[in-house]
Design a protein around this motif. Structure first.
Motif, mmCIF file in Angstrom:
data_model
loop_
_atom_site.group_PDB
_atom_site.id
_atom_site.type_symbol
_atom_site.label_atom_id
_atom_site.label_comp_id
_atom_site.label_asym_id
_atom_site.label_seq_id
_atom_site.Cartn_x
_atom_site.Cartn_y
_atom_site.Cartn_z
ATOM 1 N N ASN A 53 0.773 -1.232 0.000
ATOM 2 C CA ASN A 53 0.000 0.000 0.000
ATOM 3 C C ASN A 53 0.809 1.290 0.000
ATOM 4 O O ASN A 53 0.376 2.311 0.537
ATOM 5 C CB ASN A 53 -1.017 -0.016 1.141
ATOM 6 N N ALA A 54 1.941 1.243 -0.649
ATOM 7 C CA ALA A 54 2.716 2.432 -1.003
ATOM 8 C C ALA A 54 3.820 1.973 -1.941
ATOM 9 O O ALA A 54 4.449 0.936 -1.690
ATOM 10 C CB ALA A 54 3.311 3.114 0.220
ATOM 11 N N LEU A 55 4.044 2.726 -3.007
ATOM 12 C CA LEU A 55 5.049 2.355 -3.996
ATOM 13 C C LEU A 55 5.726 3.598 -4.538
ATOM 14 O O LEU A 55 5.104 4.660 -4.644
ATOM 15 C CB LEU A 55 4.413 1.582 -5.154
ATOM 16 N N TYR A 88 2.534 9.249 -9.369
ATOM 17 C CA TYR A 88 1.713 9.512 -8.183
ATOM 18 C C TYR A 88 2.202 10.778 -7.486
ATOM 19 O O TYR A 88 3.404 10.948 -7.258
ATOM 20 C CB TYR A 88 1.791 8.324 -7.231
ATOM 21 N N SER A 89 1.285 11.671 -7.150
ATOM 22 C CA SER A 89 1.679 12.954 -6.565
ATOM 23 C C SER A 89 1.303 13.097 -5.099
ATOM 24 O O SER A 89 1.457 14.171 -4.525
ATOM 25 C CB SER A 89 1.055 14.109 -7.358
ATOM 26 N N GLY A 90 0.806 12.038 -4.494
ATOM 27 C CA GLY A 90 0.510 12.090 -3.070
ATOM 28 C C GLY A 90 -0.947 12.349 -2.760
ATOM 29 O O GLY A 90 -1.646 13.025 -3.503
ATOM 30 N N HIS A 91 -1.407 11.821 -1.618
ATOM 31 C CA HIS A 91 -2.781 12.073 -1.188
ATOM 32 C C HIS A 91 -2.887 13.457 -0.547
ATOM 33 O O HIS A 91 -1.870 14.141 -0.314
ATOM 34 C CB HIS A 91 -3.244 10.973 -0.226
ATOM 35 N N ASP A 93 -7.965 1.055 -0.497
ATOM 36 C CA ASP A 93 -7.076 2.038 0.127
ATOM 37 C C ASP A 93 -7.533 3.449 -0.238
ATOM 38 O O ASP A 93 -7.599 3.793 -1.421
ATOM 39 C CB ASP A 93 -5.644 1.818 -0.372
ATOM 40 N N PRO A 94 -7.850 4.307 0.765
ATOM 41 C CA PRO A 94 -8.308 5.663 0.455
ATOM 42 C C PRO A 94 -7.168 6.624 0.133
ATOM 43 O O PRO A 94 -7.425 7.763 -0.287
ATOM 44 C CB PRO A 94 -9.013 6.084 1.748
ATOM 45 N N PHE A 95 -5.930 6.193 0.321
ATOM 46 C CA PHE A 95 -4.792 7.083 0.114
ATOM 47 C C PHE A 95 -4.083 6.863 -1.218
ATOM 48 O O PHE A 95 -3.680 7.819 -1.874
ATOM 49 C CB PHE A 95 -3.781 6.909 1.259
ATOM 50 N N VAL A 96 -3.906 5.599 -1.590
ATOM 51 C CA VAL A 96 -3.191 5.265 -2.832
ATOM 52 C C VAL A 96 -4.058 4.308 -3.637
ATOM 53 O O VAL A 96 -4.404 3.231 -3.161
ATOM 54 C CB VAL A 96 -1.825 4.610 -2.546
ATOM 55 N N GLY A 97 -4.401 4.710 -4.849
ATOM 56 C CA GLY A 97 -5.319 3.935 -5.668
ATOM 57 C C GLY A 97 -4.718 2.653 -6.223
ATOM 58 O O GLY A 97 -3.491 2.501 -6.317
ATOM 59 N N MET A 98 -5.597 1.756 -6.609
ATOM 60 C CA MET A 98 -5.189 0.485 -7.188
ATOM 61 C C MET A 98 -4.369 0.678 -8.466
ATOM 62 O O MET A 98 -3.529 -0.154 -8.813
ATOM 63 C CB MET A 98 -6.424 -0.361 -7.499
#
Length: 249
Positions: free
Chosen positions: A102-104, A109-112, A200-205
């Motif tokens: 759940n983080a890569l 990706y620019s962050g939640h 995951d509400p922070f990082v999308g699939m």
């Protein structure tokens, strides 16, 4: 065997207890260090940047390898996953296998929203000052953290941890990774996998799928879970990790 577990933000090593139990690991078989500032002291001169935490993790891995007599298995979640990927790409010789959740490190990706807030000068400090223990606890539970973990970890959400988080996110411009952090992923050990909480509400699939497609590591989706899917479904996670470690043998 030796397994190193690397927690994320705003966690402590306590988050790993459900998974360690599901894996049936004895105390001599794993090491779950606390990131400096996360329920423990910050060493003198430690800057709390992503580079400082990477250097710290590599030192932990070197010590684990020396103690075990050979390369180790590592599991990272959230910022622990990001630091795991960076450390593995710099020192693949220390690693037998890696698993991240759940983080890569992802160029696109620019962050939640909260990551961008914490990374913004003044706004980040104000946001941290206004964050109450109860608000943080509820937000963690809403994102998928089991209540008993949230009850424990939020008690360490003190001034020291808040300051560490702000400095860490600011060093990464939120969660914008460029340059060597992305390019060096080509050096990752061959035996690795990605675990992903489906909702995951922070990082999308899409981030997980893009990493899988670009780098070829297996992706296992933990259905009907959130950001902490790997401990929400610790038995399923344990089965995946055991299969990974068997392939690494």
């Amino acid at each position: 065997m030796t397994v190193v577990f690397v927690h994320g933000v705003p966690d402590t090593p306590f988050m790993w207890q459900p998974l360690i139990s599901s894996l049936g690991l004895s105390q001599s078989e794993y090491f779950a260090p606390a990131l400096p500032g996360f329920g423990c002291d910050i060493p003198s001169g430690f800057s709390c940047t992503k580079e400082a935490y990477t250097d710290w993790l590599i030192t932990q891995l070197e010590q684990a390898v020396q103690a075990s007599g050979g390369p180790i298995d590592i599991v990272g979640h959230d910022w622990g996953a990001l630091l795991t990927l960076r450390a593995c790409s710099l020192r693949p010789d220390l690693i037998r296998s890696f698993a991240v959740a759940n983080a890569l490190i992802d160029r696109e990706y620019s962050g939640h929203r909260m990551a961008r807030t914490w990374a913004t000068p003044v706004l980040g400090e104000v946001s941290m000052f206004l964050s109450s223990f109860m608000d943080m606890k509820q937000s963690l539970i809403d994102a998928g953290m089991p209540k008993e973990i949230a009850d424990h970890d939020v008690s360490y959400f003190d001034k020291r941890m808040r300051s560490s988080i702000v400095k860490l996110y600011r060093s990464a411009a939120g969660l914008n990774f460029r340059g060597s952090w992305v390019d060096d992923l080509k050096n990752l050990p061959e035996c690795g996998m990605v675990l992903w909480g489906e909702h995951d509400p922070f990082v999308g699939m899409d981030v997980a799928e893009r990493f899988h497609k670009m780098w070829g590591f297996p992706l296992h989706i933990l259905r009907d879970t959130g950001h902490w899917g790997l401990i929400e479904k610790s038995d399923e996670t344990a089965a995946q990790l055991k299969a990974l470690w068997a392939r690494a043998s």
